[in-house]
Design a protein around this motif. Structure first.
Motif, PDB file in Angstrom:
ATOM      1  N   UNK A 152       0.802  -1.221   0.000  1.00  0.00           N
ATOM      2  CA  UNK A 152       0.000   0.000   0.000  1.00  0.00           C
ATOM      3  C   UNK A 152       0.836   1.272   0.000  1.00  0.00           C
ATOM      4  N   UNK A 153       2.170   1.171   0.177  1.00  0.00           N
ATOM      5  CA  UNK A 153       3.029   2.361   0.263  1.00  0.00           C
ATOM      6  C   UNK A 153       2.895   3.279  -0.952  1.00  0.00           C
ATOM      7  N   UNK A 158      -3.203   8.477  -2.566  1.00  0.00           N
ATOM      8  CA  UNK A 158      -4.284   8.410  -3.552  1.00  0.00           C
ATOM      9  C   UNK A 158      -5.612   8.214  -2.840  1.00  0.00           C
ATOM     10  N   UNK A 159      -6.650   8.825  -3.421  1.00  0.00           N
ATOM     11  CA  UNK A 159      -7.967   8.806  -2.790  1.00  0.00           C
ATOM     12  C   UNK A 159      -9.022   8.393  -3.809  1.00  0.00           C
ATOM     13  N   UNK A 161     -13.619   8.149  -4.103  1.00  0.00           N
ATOM     14  CA  UNK A 161     -14.771   8.967  -3.712  1.00  0.00           C
ATOM     15  C   UNK A 161     -15.096   8.833  -2.228  1.00  0.00           C
ATOM     16  N   UNK A 162     -14.785   7.673  -1.669  1.00  0.00           N
ATOM     17  CA  UNK A 162     -15.115   7.440  -0.262  1.00  0.00           C
ATOM     18  C   UNK A 162     -13.975   7.778   0.692  1.00  0.00           C
ATOM     19  N   UNK A 163     -12.835   8.239   0.187  1.00  0.00           N
ATOM     20  CA  UNK A 163     -11.694   8.569   1.044  1.00  0.00           C
ATOM     21  C   UNK A 163     -10.422   7.895   0.556  1.00  0.00           C
ATOM     22  N   UNK A 164      -9.469   7.648   1.462  1.00  0.00           N
ATOM     23  CA  UNK A 164      -8.225   6.968   1.064  1.00  0.00           C
ATOM     24  C   UNK A 164      -8.535   5.611   0.449  1.00  0.00           C
ATOM     25  N   UNK A 165      -7.759   5.206  -0.546  1.00  0.00           N
ATOM     26  CA  UNK A 165      -7.999   3.954  -1.247  1.00  0.00           C
ATOM     27  C   UNK A 165      -7.743   2.765  -0.324  1.00  0.00           C
ATOM     28  N   UNK A 166      -8.662   1.805  -0.364  1.00  0.00           N
ATOM     29  CA  UNK A 166      -8.514   0.591   0.438  1.00  0.00           C
ATOM     30  C   UNK A 166      -7.723  -0.451  -0.343  1.00  0.00           C
ATOM     31  N   UNK A 167      -7.323  -1.493   0.377  1.00  0.00           N
ATOM     32  CA  UNK A 167      -6.571  -2.569  -0.268  1.00  0.00           C
ATOM     33  C   UNK A 167      -7.393  -3.226  -1.368  1.00  0.00           C
TER      34      UNK A 167
END
Length: 767
Positions: A152-153, A158-159, A161-167
């Motif tokens: 994830x580093x 990066x974001x 629509x819902x916030x920070x990108x998830x795994x």
């Protein structure tokens, strides 16, 4: 002025003799000049449909606005280049998986759950499984701790629509599933800035896909086995229930068994015969009912029943219709010869009425016959159906006991066989579950790639170059589409509707008087050749060749109509024709000023005021064969002068003295003076300044001229730069033609300008 006044008595081509041979004028046609847009003008201009844009025209549009293309290309290409340089390189690793058409089956029996891949639909289903969020979630569960942090580093900033990108979002965005063409092999790829992690995650996806299918097969198989066990128990209970029913039935009827011979023989054959009779009677009833319904429909809508084919085909009705048609034909011919009360007319009408009565009787009879036939068919069908029902009831009563017993026997046999099959299948599937295998296998595991997959430098640059070029060209043509100014032969001949008879380049280094006499001094070789070309074009056409009085006009001021008038007149004079220039712009006279004789006050205005004779008003021999009738001064009543019979008589007198008379008229869009001059003219030359006049404006003003039915010889495009002309009009101006116009490298070539004669006491000349 009448047509007789326009035609000289000696039969020669006089002032208005040019009208001879022009043909009738009306309906937009005058002497071979077809007014309108897109038509042929006296031989100039080409085809009836007008010119179409050629490839060179489109190149000219691009060349004229080349900087729009260059700037747009530079912006897009630079943006693509900066993106390519600054984007983080990513690596793609690919694992290949083969989807098996059949599950591995150790026992060689068919599974309760059929997982076989039999076509593209099944194969595409497996592709959707590979692309599913369920598989992404299972892979995300395998990425833990340090591996998760490294993974994830690169995406911490990066974001979505819902916030920070998830795994899961990162996994879903960067994975790819590509079926290989004409195979059952799928390439599972993953792209990541860390090439080792890209290979690991790609293998995770491949493993989880296989594990998912194995787990799914086992779970579904266990559910299927349990369902099979329940169904087998129910089947056993049903077999026992049927056996008990058979025993009770035998006791009730006090019989050990039942035979089936009595269901055969004569009774069965009779029933079969009755069924055939019912079918035939039903067909007959349907036919007669359809006919009767059609007759009723025609009667309700009051349409003629003889239009129905099966009625019209009846012999009597057919003959009466034919007879009635013949009588109508005879009656129609008699109507043309006799009146209504003529005996033959009365007899013919009586015959038609009798035929109509017979026809109506025949049709009524036919209708009644159809109704009776329908009723008979209906009765026959009902009787046959009743007999068959009675026979069936008898046979059912006769065979009821045997049928029911035999049915129970068959049911017992079927259900017992099904029960035995279920028990055998249950034992087999219970053993098969433990041996359930995968429906796919890994062919090649993903390995770290040494070659970056993103960005693709050459592809990005190619896309940037092509996109920049395409956007630049689109912008150029968008601007060209909004640009309504006249600048090409296409604009003049197709949009405006005039033939292009000449192009005159721009003159920069001469003042106004020098420009007005450029042909005489030969100061600009290209200009001289342009006017010679226009002179040749006018001489080649039969209509303009005979024209004496030619009016030059333009759409708006400052388009160079006076410049064209003076130089074209000088060109005709040089070629030996007695030529006169008349300044017809009495509001803002310009001819005297442009020829540098503005201090001369005698002219057209004083002549009509009675202050000087015609000979004194005309400046003779400004150049050999060239005279000038200037305005002298502004007129307070220009329209009255131009509309007066004296002006018409003046033109008639001048046309006897001169071979050509060029009238410099006001712009048509400013005042209506030019429309006053048109009835006296043999033709019009329309001057258009390059890249200055809008097509719509020129077209609307030209329509006013066309309505006068005066021939328009064509348009002259004025003040076009040589550099622009070289690519807008390469057939007129080309670098390879430069030696024909003269220059410093011409060696012994001699330039002989046209000189003016010595001044006369009553003349002012320009040395």
């Amino acid at each position: 002025m009448s047509d007789e006044q326009r035609t000289p008595s000696d039969g020669q081509s006089g002032s208005y003799g040019a009208y001879q041979g022009y043909g009738s004028y009306g309906n937009g046609n005058y002497g071979g000049y077809y007014y309108g847009y897109g038509y042929n003008y006296g031989g100039y201009g080409g085809s009836e449909q007008g010119p179409s844009r050629s490839f060179k025209d489109y190149l000219a549009i691009i060349r004229e606005r080349i900087w729009y293309l260059v700037v747009t290309f530079f912006i897009i290409f630079t943006a693509t280049l900066l993106y390519t340089v600054n984007v983080t390189p990513e690596f793609r690793s690919i694992a290949t998986v083969q989807v098996l058409k059949d599950d591995a089956n150790v026992l060689g029996t068919q599974d309760v759950l059929d997982n076989a891949i039999r076509g593209l639909e099944d194969f595409n289903t497996q592709i959707r499984v590979l692309e599913s969020n369920t598989l992404v979630s299972r892979v995300a569960e395998r990425i833990k701790d340090e591996e998760r942090r490294r993974f994830m580093a690169p995406y911490k900033d990066q974001f979505s629509l819902s916030g920070p990108m998830t795994l899961e979002e990162v996994l879903g965005r960067n994975k790819s599933v590509d079926p290989l063409r004409n195979t059952w092999v799928v390439a599972i790829g993953y792209m990541h800035p860390d090439k080792d992690l890209a290979a690991i995650v790609a293998n995770y996806f491949a493993d989880e896909y296989i594990n998912y299918n194995v787990r799914l097969n086992i779970e579904v198989s266990m559910r299927a086995v349990e369902d099979l066990r329940v169904r087998a128990d129910h089947q056993k209970e049903k077999v026992e229930e049927i056996r008990q029913g058979l025993n009770d039935y035998r006791k009730e009827n006090k019989r050990i068994g039942f035979g089936a011979e009595e269901n055969q023989g004569l009774e069965g054959q009779e029933l079969l015969s009755l069924r055939r009779t019912v079918i035939e009677d039903k067909r007959a009833l349907d036919l007669q009912e359809a006919r009767w319904n059609l007759v009723q429909e025609y009667q309700e809508t009051e349409r003629s029943l003889w239009d129905i084919p099966f009625i019209a085909e009846m012999p009597l009705i057919s003959s009466l219709l034919s007879k009635r048609s013949d009588q109508n034909i005879i009656f129609a011919s008699l109507v043309k010869r006799y009146r209504d009360k003529h005996p033959k007319m009365i007899e013919a009408r009586h015959s038609i009425e009798e035929t109509d009565l017979e026809l109506n009787k025949a049709i009524n009879s036919a209708v009644e016959k159809i109704r009776i036939t329908y009723e008979q068919a209906k009765t026959a069908y009902e009787q046959a159906n009743s007999r068959m029902a009675s026979k069936e009831l008898d046979m059912m009563q006769l065979n009821e006991d045997a049928v029911k017993y035999n049915s129970m026997l068959d049911e017992l046999e079927v259900n017992n066989s099904l029960y035995q099959a279920m028990m055998g299948r249950l034992q087999t599937e219970m053993a098969q579950v433990a041996l359930q295998g995968a429906s796919a296998r890994i062919i090649d595991k993903a390995m770290p790639s040494a070659k970056q997959a993103k960005p693709k430098i050459f592809l990005n640059l190619a896309v940037g170059a092509f996109g920049g070029m395409a956007a630049g060209i689109a912008l150029v043509f968008a601007i060209a589409l909004m640009d309504d100014r006249i600048k090409s032969a296409y604009d003049i001949e197709n949009a405006v509707g005039l033939p292009l008879i000449g192009i005159i380049p721009r003159i920069k280094r001469l003042n106004s008087p020098e420009k007005a006499q450029a042909v005489a001094s030969n100061a600009e070789r290209r200009v001289t050749e342009s006017f010679r070309a226009i002179h040749s074009a006018l001489k080649l056409n039969e209509a303009s060749k005979k024209a004496k009085i030619i009016v030059t006009t333009s759409t708006s001021p400052s388009e160079g109509k006076s410049f064209v008038t003076t130089n074209l007149a000088i060109t005709f004079a040089i070629h030996g024709e007695r030529t006169l220039i008349v300044d017809g712009d009495l509001r803002m006279p310009n001819v005297a000023k442009s020829l540098n004789i503005e201090e001369r006050t005698d002219g057209l205005v004083k002549y009509f005021a009675g202050d000087c004779p015609l000979e004194q008003a005309i400046l003779s021999e400004l150049y050999p064969n060239l005279d000038v009738l200037a305005a002298g001064q502004k007129a307070k009543n220009p329209t009255q002068i131009l509309n007066s019979p004296d002006f018409e008589q003046l033109l008639a007198t001048l046309s006897e003295r001169y071979d050509r008379i060029f009238i410099d008229s006001p712009p048509v869009a400013v005042v209506s003076d030019v429309l006053t001059l048109l009835p006296f003219a043999d033709g019009i030359i329309y001057v258009i300044k390059f890249n200055s006049v809008k097509r719509k404006t020129a077209k609307s003003n030209l329509r006013r001229i066309i309505e006068s039915n005066t021939p328009v010889f064509g348009a002259i495009l004025n003040q076009i730069s040589v550099s622009v002309a070289s690519y807008y009009y390469s057939n007129y101006y080309d670098k390879s033609y430069s030696k024909y116009y003269g220059g410093d490298d011409e060696g012994d070539a001699i330039d002989v300008p046209i000189s003016k004669p010595q001044s006369k006491p009553d003349q002012v000349t320009n040395a």
